[in-house]
Design a protein around this motif. Structure first.
Motif: not given
Length: 144
Positions: A60-63, A68-73, A114-119
């Motif tokens: 579920x967390x991967x989903x 989130x990544x798709x929404x933020x492109x 940094x990008x991963x931490x925010x994601x």
């Protein structure tokens, strides 16, 4: 917490408790359950609720990360993996009760830290498992 509208409802029936079986209404999930020795069981060949929870939360967390990544492109590498450990033991604040703690190790090779931490932080806010357990379960998220 309430939801506006159920988009999907899973139905499963467990029989016999930790030494029984569990089966989904569509027969896609059929598992034998066994109690681990650490909880007084025979450590039989079946799975247990904590393993099922660990697998479900990881998936579920991967989903949530994908959403989130798709929404933020933001491009999310395909090699995302999460290893979750679900511990069970006496509840710290409720004598006689049991609680769980979750530790998730999140691996996303090749993504900027940094990008991963925010994601991960954003995914933790939208993940249904995270929202269902927030305030009731200690959840530790570690990027590896």
């Amino acid at each position: 917490m309430a939801i506006e509208k159920a988009l999907y409802t899973a139905t499963a029936t467990a029989t016999g408790g930790r030494q029984g079986t569990a089966q989904s209404s569509d027969d896609r999930l059929k598992v034998q359950l066994s109690t681990p020795k650490a909880l007084g069981g025979d450590d039989g060949a079946g799975t247990n609720p904590e393993q099922l929870f660990a697998a479900g939360y990881s998936a579920c967390f991967i989903g949530a990360m994908k959403a989130v990544s798709a929404r933020n492109k933001v491009a999310l590498p395909a090699e995302v993996s999460i290893t979750s450990e679900v511990g069970i033991g006496p509840h710290a604040n409720k004598p006689g009760a049991f609680g769980i703690a979750v530790s998730m190790k999140i691996s996303v090779p090749g993504m900027d830290r940094a990008q991963l931490e925010k994601l991960v932080a954003d995914a933790h806010e939208v993940c249904p498992y995270s929202n269902a357990t927030r305030g009731n379960v200690d959840v530790t998220l570690t990027i590896v």
